[in-house]
Design an enzyme around this catalytic site. Structure first.
Site, short mmCIF file in Angstrom:
data_model
loop_
_atom_site.label_atom_id
_atom_site.label_comp_id
_atom_site.label_asym_id
_atom_site.label_seq_id
_atom_site.Cartn_x
_atom_site.Cartn_y
_atom_site.Cartn_z
N GLU A 43 0.82 -0.91 -0.29
CA GLU A 43 -0.02 0.20 -0.15
C GLU A 43 0.50 0.82 0.10
O GLU A 43 1.96 1.52 0.78
CB GLU A 43 -0.92 -0.22 1.74
CG GLU A 43 -2.14 1.03 1.43
CD GLU A 43 -2.68 1.26 2.94
OE1 GLU A 43 -2.15 0.75 3.50
OE2 GLU A 43 -4.30 1.37 3.12
N LYS A 115 -9.84 0.57 -2.17
CA LYS A 115 -10.18 0.04 -0.23
C LYS A 115 -11.69 0.25 -0.28
O LYS A 115 -12.26 0.87 -0.13
CB LYS A 115 -9.16 0.99 0.09
CG LYS A 115 -9.26 0.15 1.78
CD LYS A 115 -8.10 1.07 2.58
CE LYS A 115 -7.78 0.44 3.54
NZ LYS A 115 -6.46 1.16 4.39
N CYS A 156 -4.66 -3.31 3.34
CA CYS A 156 -4.62 -2.93 4.52
C CYS A 156 -5.94 -3.50 5.89
O CYS A 156 -6.08 -4.70 5.73
CB CYS A 156 -3.78 -1.83 4.61
SG CYS A 156 -3.48 -0.85 6.18
#
Ligand SMILES: O=C(O)CNC(=O)[C@H](CS)NC(=O)CCC(=O)C(=O)O
Length: 298
Positions: A43, A115, A156
């Site tokens: 990321e 995300k 993440c």
């Protein structure tokens, strides 16, 4: 059966897109020198700002100059790239998408995942991170075929929401779950490997998690510990130094994936959608939480 050779990267991105690009360029050379077909990057691969203004100023559309250069890099090295988090131009001037982009060895964008779960957390004795102030959430699940296998894309903090991984694997056929990250030091120490191994075991997938590592600026420090886990939960690759910039290389044993799934057919045993919210309640149909947005193109 094929044994794709892949590399997981680790790096310390900073607030300088040029410097980060040259680091990635070096990591591509290393992966190519070790005969890998794909390189998985963390990321914030292209940028980590010291504040939200800097991060917003760094955003670009996926057809902009910076992504074009990353695509050329993939093509030059004939290497598939997972760019684990790119500041994609968002829905308005104040918001970006935290976008995970898959680029083929020909330099084409094969998939992009924005995300879904944003990290708005005050880490105890650690930083206060309010990702949604500058980032708009995505709302699509994405899988993508590659020479390494069928990839399920996440980023993440998504790691803490296992229902997403269940759908990527059992409903959309992912074989390799990607979790590029910039985990905080404190939460990483407590949960990183535990959560990643759990995702691998409960989905019977490979998990590839490229990590940001070390000090990015006066406010941000990441846990590192880039890792690859197999479908039985065994750790099969990690960086020798958990904070160094570099890669770890491994061949993915798909025979093992097949064996693990045959011996314990969890996909068939799954009863999602046939269970109710109480003994006196009727079982309801499984309601789709996300619109499946496969961008599979091959
Ligand atoms: O801010 C940026 O530039 C890019 N985004 C990130 O680094 C994100 C949000 S701050 N970090 C995480 O999700 C860490 C999750 C984590 O550490 C945990 O789940 O414990």
């Amino acid at each position: 059966m094929t044994r794709p050779r892949v590399a997981v990267a680790q790096m310390t991105s900073i607030g300088d897109q040029e410097k980060n690009f040259s680091t990635v360029s070096r990591l591509c050379q290393e992966a190519k020198a070790q005969a890998c077909s794909a390189l998985f990057l963390p990321e914030c691969v292209s940028f980590i700002g010291a504040n939200q203004e800097e991060t917003i100023a760094a955003m670009q559309p996926l057809d902009g100059p910076l992504m074009t250069r990353y695509r050329q890099l993939a093509q030059q090295h004939s290497l598939w790239l997972s760019l684990g988090g790119f500041q994609e131009q968002g829905p308005d001037a104040g918001h970006l998408y935290n976008c995970h982009v898959i680029v083929s060895a020909e330099g084409q964008i094969q998939a992009r995942y924005r995300k879904v779960h944003l990290f708005n957390v005050e880490v105890q004795n650690g930083p206060v991170l309010m990702e949604s102030r500058s980032t708009a959430p995505g709302n699509e699940l994405v899988v993508c075929n590659s020479p390494a296998g069928r990839l399920g894309l996440t980023v993440c903090y998504d790691l803490r929401f296992p229902e997403m991984y269940q759908r990527l694997v059992f409903d959309m056929g992912a074989e390799i779950l990607l979790v590029p990250s910039a985990f905080t030091k404190l939460t990483g120490r407590a949960h990183w490997e535990l959560l990643l191994r759990a995702r691998a075991v409960e989905t019977q997938c490979f998990v590839i998690a490229a990590a940001q590592a070390g000090v990015h600026n006066h406010k941000r420090e990441s846990y590192g510990h880039s890792i690859i886990i197999d479908p039985w939960g065994d750790v099969i690759a990690k960086l020798e130094d958990p904070l160094a910039t570099g890669i770890a290389v491994v061949e993915l044993d798909f025979e093992k994936l097949q064996k693990v799934r045959e011996r314990m057919p969890m996909k068939e045993h799954r009863r999602q959608g046939r269970i109710s919210m109480g003994w006196d309640q009727p079982a309801t149909a499984d309601e789709a939480a996300f619109a499946p947005g496969s961008t599979f193109k091959q």
